[in-house]
Design a protein around this motif. Structure first.
Motif, PDB file in Angstrom:
ATOM      1  N   THR A   1       6.192   0.780   0.082  1.00 51.37           N
ATOM      2  CA  THR A   1       7.642   0.589  -0.007  1.00 51.37           C
ATOM      3  C   THR A   1       8.038   0.978  -1.422  1.00 51.37           C
ATOM      4  O   THR A   1       7.220   0.925  -2.355  1.00 51.37           O
ATOM      5  CB  THR A   1       8.082  -0.868   0.264  1.00 51.37           C
ATOM      6  OG1 THR A   1       7.703  -1.682  -0.855  1.00 51.37           O
ATOM      7  CG2 THR A   1       7.449  -1.400   1.536  1.00 51.37           C
TER       8      THR A   1
ATOM      9  N   ASP B   1      11.627  -3.646   0.707  1.00 50.53           N
ATOM     10  CA  ASP B   1      11.317  -3.268   2.091  1.00 50.53           C
ATOM     11  C   ASP B   1      11.786  -1.868   2.451  1.00 50.53           C
ATOM     12  O   ASP B   1      11.849  -1.527   3.631  1.00 50.53           O
ATOM     13  CB  ASP B   1      11.905  -4.298   3.070  1.00 50.53           C
ATOM     14  CG  ASP B   1      13.426  -4.375   2.939  1.00 50.53           C
ATOM     15  OD1 ASP B   1      13.996  -3.693   2.047  1.00 50.53           O
ATOM     16  OD2 ASP B   1      14.035  -5.110   3.720  1.00 50.53           O
TER      17      ASP B   1
ATOM     18  N   THR C   1       3.233  -0.330   6.488  1.00 47.42           N
ATOM     19  CA  THR C   1       3.314  -0.450   5.027  1.00 47.42           C
ATOM     20  C   THR C   1       2.501  -1.621   4.491  1.00 47.42           C
ATOM     21  O   THR C   1       2.670  -2.032   3.340  1.00 47.42           O
ATOM     22  CB  THR C   1       4.783  -0.617   4.565  1.00 47.42           C
ATOM     23  OG1 THR C   1       5.331  -1.727   5.280  1.00 47.42           O
ATOM     24  CG2 THR C   1       5.587   0.635   4.837  1.00 47.42           C
TER      25      THR C   1
ATOM     26  N   CYS D   1      -1.575  -0.725  -0.639  1.00 52.43           N
ATOM     27  CA  CYS D   1      -0.829  -1.710   0.176  1.00 52.43           C
ATOM     28  C   CYS D   1      -1.689  -2.373   1.245  1.00 52.43           C
ATOM     29  O   CYS D   1      -1.147  -3.075   2.104  1.00 52.43           O
ATOM     30  CB  CYS D   1       0.364  -1.033   0.851  1.00 52.43           C
ATOM     31  SG  CYS D   1       1.760  -0.793  -0.240  1.00 52.43           S
TER      32      CYS D   1
ATOM     33  N   PRO E   1      10.873   1.543   3.104  1.00 56.60           N
ATOM     34  CA  PRO E   1       9.622   2.278   3.284  1.00 56.60           C
ATOM     35  C   PRO E   1       9.689   3.644   2.603  1.00 56.60           C
ATOM     36  O   PRO E   1      10.709   4.332   2.647  1.00 56.60           O
ATOM     37  CB  PRO E   1       9.500   2.431   4.803  1.00 56.60           C
ATOM     38  CG  PRO E   1      10.857   2.174   5.346  1.00 56.60           C
ATOM     39  CD  PRO E   1      11.607   1.355   4.353  1.00 56.60           C
TER      40      PRO E   1
ATOM     41  N   ARG F   1       8.019  -8.209  -3.626  1.00 56.31           N
ATOM     42  CA  ARG F   1       8.854  -9.396  -3.836  1.00 56.31           C
ATOM     43  C   ARG F   1       8.247 -10.352  -4.858  1.00 56.31           C
ATOM     44  O   ARG F   1       8.954 -11.047  -5.563  1.00 56.31           O
ATOM     45  CB  ARG F   1       9.019 -10.171  -2.521  1.00 56.31           C
ATOM     46  CG  ARG F   1       9.895  -9.469  -1.538  1.00 56.31           C
ATOM     47  CD  ARG F   1      10.680 -10.393  -0.619  1.00 56.31           C
ATOM     48  NE  ARG F   1      11.260  -9.574   0.433  1.00 56.31           N
ATOM     49  CZ  ARG F   1      12.312  -8.766   0.259  1.00 56.31           C
ATOM     50  NH1 ARG F   1      12.926  -8.716  -0.898  1.00 56.31           N
ATOM     51  NH2 ARG F   1      12.753  -8.025   1.258  1.00 56.31           N
TER      52      ARG F   1
ATOM     53  N   GLU G   1       7.176   3.611   9.278  1.00 61.00           N
ATOM     54  CA  GLU G   1       7.898   2.568   8.545  1.00 61.00           C
ATOM     55  C   GLU G   1       7.292   1.195   8.810  1.00 61.00           C
ATOM     56  O   GLU G   1       7.516   0.253   8.054  1.00 61.00           O
ATOM     57  CB  GLU G   1       9.386   2.571   8.906  1.00 61.00           C
ATOM     58  CG  GLU G   1      10.074   3.894   8.555  1.00 61.00           C
ATOM     59  CD  GLU G   1      11.583   3.749   8.332  1.00 61.00           C
ATOM     60  OE1 GLU G   1      12.099   2.630   8.488  1.00 61.00           O
ATOM     61  OE2 GLU G   1      12.216   4.753   7.965  1.00 61.00           O
ATOM     62  N   LYS G   2       6.557   1.097   9.865  1.00 62.57           N
ATOM     63  CA  LYS G   2       5.907  -0.193  10.175  1.00 62.57           C
ATOM     64  C   LYS G   2       4.512  -0.291   9.541  1.00 62.57           C
ATOM     65  O   LYS G   2       3.893  -1.347   9.555  1.00 62.57           O
ATOM     66  CB  LYS G   2       5.762  -0.373  11.700  1.00 62.57           C
ATOM     67  CG  LYS G   2       7.060  -0.391  12.471  1.00 62.57           C
ATOM     68  CD  LYS G   2       7.788  -1.698  12.226  1.00 62.57           C
ATOM     69  CE  LYS G   2       9.148  -1.732  12.921  1.00 62.57           C
ATOM     70  NZ  LYS G   2      10.095  -0.662  12.449  1.00 62.57           N
TER      71      LYS G   2
ATOM     72  N   GLU H   1       5.777  -4.863   1.012  1.00 60.86           N
ATOM     73  CA  GLU H   1       6.985  -5.653   0.758  1.00 60.86           C
ATOM     74  C   GLU H   1       6.643  -6.972   0.060  1.00 60.86           C
ATOM     75  O   GLU H   1       7.284  -7.359  -0.912  1.00 60.86           O
ATOM     76  CB  GLU H   1       7.693  -5.935   2.084  1.00 60.86           C
ATOM     77  CG  GLU H   1       8.943  -6.768   1.871  1.00 60.86           C
ATOM     78  CD  GLU H   1       9.680  -7.070   3.186  1.00 60.86           C
ATOM     79  OE1 GLU H   1       9.366  -6.428   4.210  1.00 60.86           O
ATOM     80  OE2 GLU H   1      10.565  -7.943   3.165  1.00 60.86           O
ATOM     81  N   GLU H   2       5.633  -7.633   0.551  1.00 61.32           N
ATOM     82  CA  GLU H   2       5.239  -8.923  -0.023  1.00 61.32           C
ATOM     83  C   GLU H   2       4.886  -8.800  -1.510  1.00 61.32           C
ATOM     84  O   GLU H   2       5.304  -9.604  -2.344  1.00 61.32           O
ATOM     85  CB  GLU H   2       4.043  -9.441   0.778  1.00 61.32           C
ATOM     86  CG  GLU H   2       3.650 -10.851   0.438  1.00 61.32           C
ATOM     87  CD  GLU H   2       2.494 -11.336   1.323  1.00 61.32           C
ATOM     88  OE1 GLU H   2       2.310 -10.790   2.445  1.00 61.32           O
ATOM     89  OE2 GLU H   2       1.757 -12.227   0.863  1.00 61.32           O
TER      90      GLU H   2
END
Lengths: 484, 484, 484, 484
Positions: C168, C152, C446, D204, C154, C454, C443-444, C450-451
Motif C-alpha cells: 500500500t 490502504d 497486500t 508486506c 493499494p 497505520r 488490491e486484495k 495497511e496494518e
C-alpha cells in the motif's frame, strides 16, 4: 592451491577468478604471478643494459636472463616469508640460480621501488593495450552500431524524469558513444604516461653514480626504452624512491571516470526497463530465473550489477589521491593500498565486457518507444509552439504557451487550445506546412537527432583507431579488427 | 548585505570572503554575482550571433546587449523567488528592459542549461587563466628558486621516516617543482577543454532547427567562438540537455590532484619542522602567538592549514564523479552539487597562495640539516660500501653489509667494522680515492642530486611558459612576468 | 558587512544565509559569531568554577562574566589578525576588559583546544536539541501522517524497477518513518555524547595540577556540568590536547546516514513523479516555471535538490574519518577541516525542512496509482498462484508459474493460463473464496501493508518523544508540541 | 581449485587467504562457502518454524535440515550458472535432495533477500562475536598493559609535531586504550543490531499471509529467535524486500572508525620510530631485510602496512552510504557492492591482529625518550612558569613568558632568563619547593599522566567484559580468558 569458495574477495571468487575466461585473460597482467613475472623482466633488463654498456659480460646477462625466466611466484613468496622483504626475496631467488660472478650484477645499484614501480607501470600499460582498451573499443563499436540502427527511431527525451522534447533512440546511444570515446582517449593517454625509474633508493642515482663509469641516466633510459616506457627525452620528471605518484593516479582517475559513464548508461537502461516505460528489455533464456518467489520477474540484472560495481569502485579513487602523499623520499604507506589498483582495472574491464554483452542482448520495443512519445504529444508541443509563435511576432510567446500547458490540470492539448485562441489561431493558420507538421507530430520534431546518431561511430571509430595505432603499433592488428 | 560572521561556510567568513584581497581577486569569476554576469554574456552572445546571421537586426542585438550589461544579481534572485526558476528569472529581467520586438529573440531556441553550462565553463576557464594558473606559476617559481638556492646543501634522504641515503635539499624541492609542473599542465589542458553548448532542451537542436533558416550548429559555433570556447571543429561531442559532464570533472580532478601535491609538500615541511629534526622553521613575527597556554610554541601553522584544507576538499571529487551520472537527457540532481565546484577552485587557489607565501617565509637551518645527515653516517655508508664491494668482486656484498649494520644493536659504524674484517680490508684499501671519499663523507654521496635540483626550474619554466602562452595568448604578459 | 552575491559558498549565498528565515534559525548555533559566543561561555564557566572552589573571588568571576557577554566576533577577528592565534585573541579581548587581578584567572591553566572543542560540542548539541531534531521530528510526523492517510491505498511494489507484488502507498511511506526514526535516535544519542574537556595542552592537566589546590578533574567536571556536557562519571575517556575525535565523528556519521535516508526518499519520489508513472506530483503555483524553454514542464525540483545536496555532503564523512588521525597529542591538521562540519549540520537541516514542506506539497494521483497496479495484474498473480498451488500439493509450483508467466512473450495472463491447464484447474476451483479473491484482484493481495502503515507513527512518535524528553527535558515542550 | 598467485585481490593472495592461519579463522564466516552455509541455516530454520507451527510435519523439517547440511558451494554455483539466480539455485539444490512433499515447503512464502540478508546478518554478527571482538579485546589488553608498564616514563608531549609539555609514555598509550575501547563498544552494539527478516518480496508478508493460518510475524520472530537475531519485540522496524539498510551501514561505520584509530596509532608509532626521534623500534629478526639496497634499514613495516590498509578501506564507507539508497522496495544495485563488506571486516581483523603482534614486538628506548624530553627543557618550562607567575600575581605572565621564550632565536632557557629578570626573580625565589621542582625538571611536570595511564585498562577491561558477556553469553569464556 586454494578452493575458490574459501576466498574472501568477490573480485576473486565471483567475478574475475570465478570466471575461467576472465581469469585467463587477466592473469598475464593483473595476477600476483604476473606481478612477479614483470619484476623479473625489469631485473633482466637492467643486467642486459649493463652488458650493453660493457659493465658485465653478455654471458652474465644471458645467465641472469635465464634465471629470471624460470622463477615462479611461490618460490619468491616462500623466501619473503623468511626474510620479510618481497624484492630482496626476488633477488635472492635469482642469485640462487646464477654463479658468484653474475650474482654481483643482479639488482646492482637499484632499489626495490625501481623494480616494483617499473614492473607495475609495464603490466598496467600492457593490460590497457592488450585487454582493457580493446574491450572498450568493442563496447564502443557495439554502442555505435546501436546508435546507427536506431538513428531514426523517435523517442521522447526526458529531463527531470519528465517528458521533455523528442530525440531519437540512436541519439541517446550516440551521447554514450561520444562520452565513452573521450574516456578511452584518456585511458590510452594515461597508460602511455605510466613511468618507470632506475634512480635508486632516494632518487639521486647515488649507488649507480658511484658504481658505474657512465651517466646512470643512460642506463636508466636504456632499460626504460627496452621496456617501452617513457624515457628522459619525453619529459624531465624528478623521481624520489618511487615514480612520481601522479603517473598512476591519472590512470586510476581515467578508469574511474570511464566507470561512471558505464554507471550512467546502466541507470538509463534500468529506467527504460521499468514496467511502466518498457522501452528496453534484457532477453532471458528459457531457464533463467528473475526472482526466487516471483516467477514472472525479468530484471535488468546486468545493468544493476554494473551500477553496483561502480558504487564499490568509485570511492577507491580516494585511496589513490591519498597515496599521492608520501613523506620525504617515500613513506611506504602506499605499499598495501596501491596493490588494490589491479582490482580497479580488472573490475572495470569486467564491467565493460558485461556491458558489451548485455547491450548486445537488449531488445528495443519500438512500439512502446513510439507509444511513450505519443502520450505527451499534447504537452511537448508547447516548445515548438512557443518558438514558432515567437518567430511570428508574438513577444510573450513563452508565457502564453506556459499558461496553455497548465489547463485542465496539465492534461490539456496545448496545440488544440492554441487553435481555439482567437489571437493565436490566425497566426498558426499562416505558418508553413513543414512547421505545421512539426507541431502536429512529435516524431517530426527531433531536430538533428538522426544525423548526430548516424555520425557518432564514424567519427569516433576513425579517431580512436588512429590514436591506438599510433601509440601502440604492436597491437594495431587487434585494433583494426575491432574498428574497421 | 549580510554580516560576515553571521555566515556558515568557513570558505566565506574565514578564508575567501573573510580576506578582502582574496575576495577582490576571486569575485569576478567565482562569486554568485559573477555567475550571473557570465550568464548574461551568453545570452548576449546568442543574440549577437542571430544578428550576424540576419535573424534579427543589429539594433536588437545592441538593445539586448545593453540590457545584459545593466542587470545585477539581486534583481535576478528576486525574480527567481517569485517564479522558482533561475534562468527564466534572468530572461525575464532582460526582457523587462527591452522592447517587444527584441523580447522575441532573447533566449530564443535555447534552454537554461545552454546558458548555465556555457557560462560556468567560461568563468572557470577565465579563473584558471587569470588567477589560478598565474598563482600556481608563482609558486612553481618560488619552489624552483628554492631548489636552486639549496641545490648543493647535502641532506639526509628519508624513506620509512628513517635515514636512507643522502640527497640535497634542493633535490627534495625539485621533486615538487616537477610534480607541480605536471599538475599545472593538467589544469591548463582541462581548463581549455571546458565546453559550452547551444543545442537546446534535449541536445538535438530541436527548437533552433525549426526556428532558424541556418544549421543551428553554425549559430552554436559562432557563439562558442565569440566566448573563446571549443567549437565543433575541435572534436565531435554529443551533448544532451547539458554539456558532457566529463568536461568539468576532468578539471575538478586536475585541481584535486594538484591539491594532493600541496598536501604532500605540507606534510614534508611539517615533519622537517619537528623539534627533533628542526631543519625548517616558519618565521614568526614578534607578536605572533603559537599556543594559548605554551608561550614558547612556534608551529608550522600554514602547512597545517593547507593539509587540513586538503582533507576538507579531496573527498569532494566523489561529488563530481557521482554527478557524471545523470538520467536520460538530464536529471537535475547535479544542480546544487555542481555549484560547490567554485569552492574547490577558490580554496585550491587559497592553498596555493598560502603555500607560496609560507615557503617564502621558511627558514632553512643549514647547520641542523648537516647535523642530521652526519648522525647516521656510520649506517648510511652501508649502501655505497656494498656497491663498492660488489663492484670489486664480493658476490655476497649485500648480506655482509647488512650483517655489519646490525652490530651493536644497529649502532656500529659499518665502515669501521668493515675495515676490521680481514677479508674486506684489503679490498677497501685498494679502491680509488674518489670512492674512498664517498665512503668517508656522506656529503659526497649525493649522486646527481645537485644537478637535478639546478635543472628543474629551467626545464619547467620554459615548458610551462610555452604552454600557457600558446593556450592563452591574451594573458601572455602576465605569464611572462612570472616566469621570465 | 558583505554583499551576499559576492560570496563563494552556495551554502551561504543560496541556501542558508540566502534565506533569511534559515539564517535566523541557524545563526545562534552555526554561524561564526555563534562559535565565538560559545567560546566565551566556556571561558566564563571556567572562572565561575574557580570562584566556586575559592580559587578566585566571586567578584572576579562576575567581572569576567560581564566581559564575556560584551565581546563580538569582529573584535576577536581583528585581534587574531594581529597575533595570528584565534583563542589567544579571544583571551586578549577578555583581558582588555577586566582589571589586572582578574586577568590572571582568565584562561588560567587551560589550552585553546579546551575552549574550542568544548564550545563546539555545546553548540552542535544545542543545534541538534533546538533545531535539527525538532525539524526531523516534524518531518517524521509529516511522513507518519501520510503513511496513515494512504494506509490502504493499494500500490504496486517495485523491485528492480519492475512490478513485483502489491503493497500500500502508506506502507511505502512507513518504511521511511521507520528508517528516519532510527536515524533520529542515532543523532540524539551522538549529540548527547559530544564531549568537552579542561585538561590542558597535552591532556595531562599539567598546568592545573600545578596551579590548583584541588584535583583538576573536579574543576573540569564542574565546568562540564554547568555546560550540560558529559562528565567523568559518564565514562572514563582519555583526552589529549583535543577531545577524543570519535565524539564528533559519530555525530557526523549519524547526520550523513540520515541524509542518505532523505536521498532515498527523494529518489523514490522522483521516479514516482516520472511522466509514465505519474503517481506523485509536486503542486506548482500559477507563476512557477519548470523550464526556460519547455513551458509545460513540472519537475520534482525539491527532491532533485535534496538528492543533489546529498551528493555534495555525503563524501565529507571522509574528511571526518581522516580527522580521526592526529599525530601525537595533536597535529592541528584538523583545524580548518573540522570547521566545515557546521555546513554539514546546517545543510542537513535545510534538506530536512525542504523535504518536510515538499512532502506536504505532494499530490497523490490515486487513480494513476491503481491503474499502475492493475496493469501487471496478469503477471503479479504468479506469486500468490504458486504459493496457493504449493499449499495445495503441487510440488513444482514455482517452476510451473514461472513458465506460465513467460507465455506470449511475458504478456500472458498467468491466472487465465493456469485455469486452462487441465491439471491446475481442478485445484484452483477447489480453493477457498478469500484466496480466490487474492488471485482475482491484486488490491486484495497486500498482506500486512495497511496494518504496518497505520502503526508506524504511533510507534515511532511515542518512542522518539520519550527519548527526546529524557535526554533534553529543557526542550520537552517543543518536542511535545510536535509529536503529541 | 585455483592457484593463489593467479588471483587478483591482495585481500586473497596476500593477506587473508595467503596466510593459512587467517584463512582458517575467517573461513567459517567470511568466505563464500560460509555465506552459502549460513543461507542454508536460514532455509532450514524456516521449515523448522513451519513444523513447530504445524504447517508441515517434523519429518519434513528433518528431511530439509539434512539436505541443507550436505550442500556445498560448488554445487550451488553450478546451478546458478544455469539459471542465473543465486538463491533459486540454492533452493533447487535443496529440492533435489528431498521428496515431493517436502519440496513444497522449502523457501515457501519468502524471497531471496529474506535468506540473503538474514544469513549475512548472522555471519557478520558471529564473526564479530567469535573473531573480531576477541581480537580487538586482545589488542586492547596489550595496549592496556603497555600503558601500565610505561605509566611513569616521562615523555615529551607533542602538538604540531613540536615539543609541548611532558606526558608519560603510558598516558599516550592510554589514550588509545580509551579510544579503541569506545570503538569496540560501537562494534558490539552494531553487530547486535544486525537484523534478519522473513517478510517476503516487498516486505508486506504477502505470500505468507495467504499461505499460512498464523500471523506471519509469528513465524518470522520464531525464525529470528532461533538464529539469535533481533525480533519484533526489540523495535518496530519496517523492512521492504531487504532489511533496513542502516542495520549494516552502522556496523560498517563502526568498523571504519575503529580502523581510523589503528591508523592514528600507526602514524604515532611511525613518527616515534623516525631516526631523529628513535623512541620506539620494531624488533627485527636476524634474517629480516629492511631494504633491497640499503642493508642498514630497519623500518616500521607493520605500522606502514596498517596505515596503508586504512587508506585502502576507509573510502569504502561511501559504498555503504550509497547503498542506503535503493529505489522503491529495492533496486538491486547494492547486490555486488554489499558483497565487499566481507573484505572490510576481514581486513580490519587483519589490521587488528597485526597491530597486536607488532605492538608486542615494539622496543621502547627509555634513554632516548628521556633525552628527547630533556632537549626542550629550557623551553617547555614556559608553561609552568607562566602559570606559577600568574598564580603569584603577575597579570601579564603569559606574554612575559612568551617573550622570554623568543630570546636567542628560541634557544634561550626560559627559566634561567626569568631568574635574571629583576622583577620575576624575587617571585620565583618565593615559590614552594614542589613547584620549584616542576620548573627545574620537566619529568616532574607530568600532571595526572601516570594516574590516568594506570587506570585505563582496569576501567576498560571491566566495562568491555561486562558488555560482551551480557550481549554474547555463549562466548563468555573466551572474553573472560582475554580480559581477566
Amino acid at each position: 592451491m586454494t578452493n575458490l569458495y574459501d576466498l574472501f574477495s568477490p573480485t576473486d571468487f565471483r567475478y574475475l577468478a570465478g570466471d575461467a575466461a576472465f581469469q585467463q585473460r587477466l592473469m598475464p597482467y593483473l595476477s600476483e604471478a604476473a606481478s612477479i613475472r614483470y619484476q623479473l623482466k625489469v631485473e633482466k633488463a637492467l643486467v642486459d643494459a649493463y652488458a650493453n654498456n660493457g659493465i658485465c659480460s653478455r654471458a652474465i646477462a644471458a645467465e641472469v636472463g635465464q634465471a629470471c625466466n624460470s622463477i615462479v611466484a611461490e618460490e619468491v613468496y616462500q623466501e619473503e616469508q623468511r626474510i620479510k622483504h618481497n624484492i630482496r626475496a626476488l633477488v635472492n631467488c635469482i642469485k640462487k640460480r646464477v654463479g658468484a660472478e653474475a650474482q654481483r650484477f643482479v639488482h646492482l645499484g637499484i632499489t626495490s621501488a625501481d623494480v616494483l614501480d617499473t614492473a607495475n607501470s609495464m603490466r598496467y600499460r600492457d593490460f590497457c593495450k592488450d585487454v582493457l582498451v580493446p574491450d572498450l573499443l568493442k563496447l564502443e563499436r557495439g554502442l555505435g552500431e546501436m546508435a546507427q540502427r536506431y538513428a531514426d527511431l523517435p523517442q521522447i527525451g526526458r529531463t527531470h524524469g519528465k517528458h521533455a522534447e523528442p530525440i531519437t533512440l540512436g541519439f541517446w546511444v550516440a551521447s554514450f558513444v561520444s562520452r565513452l570515446g573521450k574516456r578511452i582517449e584518456k585511458i590510452v593517454e594515461s597508460a602511455c604516461q605510466l613511468r618507470g625509474k632506475m634512480s635508486g633508493a632516494v632518487g639521486c642515482y647515488n649507488a649507480m653514480s658511484i658504481a658505474l663509469p657512465v651517466d646512470p641516466r643512460q642506463i636508466e633510459d636504456e632499460v626504460l626504452r627496452s621496456l617501452a616506457l617513457p624515457t628522459h627525452e619525453t619529459g624531465e620528471i624528478v623521481n624520489t624512491q618511487i615514480v612520481e605518484s601522479e603517473s598512476l593516479v591519472d590512470l586510476a582517475y581515467a578508469a574511474t571516470s570511464a566507470f561512471s559513464v558505464l554507471a550512467n548508461l546502466s541507470d538509463d537502461i534500468r529506467h527504460l526497463h521499468r514496467t511502466e516505460i518498457g522501452e528496453l528489455q534484457e532477453r532471458y533464456a528459457e531457464e533463467h530465473v528473475g526472482s526466487s518467489t516471483m516467477p514472472h520477474k525479468r530484471n535488468p540484472r546486468n545493468f544493476e550489477n554494473i551500477k553496483s560495481l561502480w558504487k564499490a569502485f568509485v570511492p577507491r579513487i580516494l585511496t589513490c589521491l591519498m597515496d599521492q602523499v608520501s613523506e620525504h623520499q617515500r613513506d611506504l604507506t602506499n605499499s598495501a593500498s596501491s596493490r588494490y589498483i589491479t582490482e580497479l582495472l580488472g573490475m572495470l574491464d569486467y564491467a565493460v565486457e558485461r556491458m558489451r554483452s548485455a547491450v548486445a542482448n537488449l531488445e528495443v520495443d519500438e512500439r512502446k518507444v513510439r507509444q511513450n512519445l505519443a502520450m505527451s504529444k499534447g504537452q511537448t508541443v508547447a516548445e515548438p509552439l512557443y518558438i514558432i509563435l515567437a518567430m511570428h511576432g508574438v513577444h510573450d510567446a513563452y508565457d502564453r504557451a506556459r499558461l496553455l500547458s497548465r489547463g485542465n490540470n496539465g492534461q490539456q492539448n496545448v496545440l488544440e487550445a492554441a487553435l481555439t485562441d482567437p489571437e493565436l489561431r490566425p497566426i498558426l493558420n499562416k505558418i508553413p506546412p513543414d512547421k505545421q507538421r512539426a507541431l502536429a507530430d512529435p516524431e517530426k520534431y527531433t531536430g538533428l537527432g538522426e544525423e548526430i546518431a548516424r555520425a557518432a561511430l564514424d567519427y569516433w571509430g576513425v579517431r580512436l583507431l588512429a590514436l591506438c595505432r599510433q601509440k601502440w603499433p604492436d597491437n594495431a592488428k587487434a585494433f583494426d579488427s575491432i574498428l574497421s
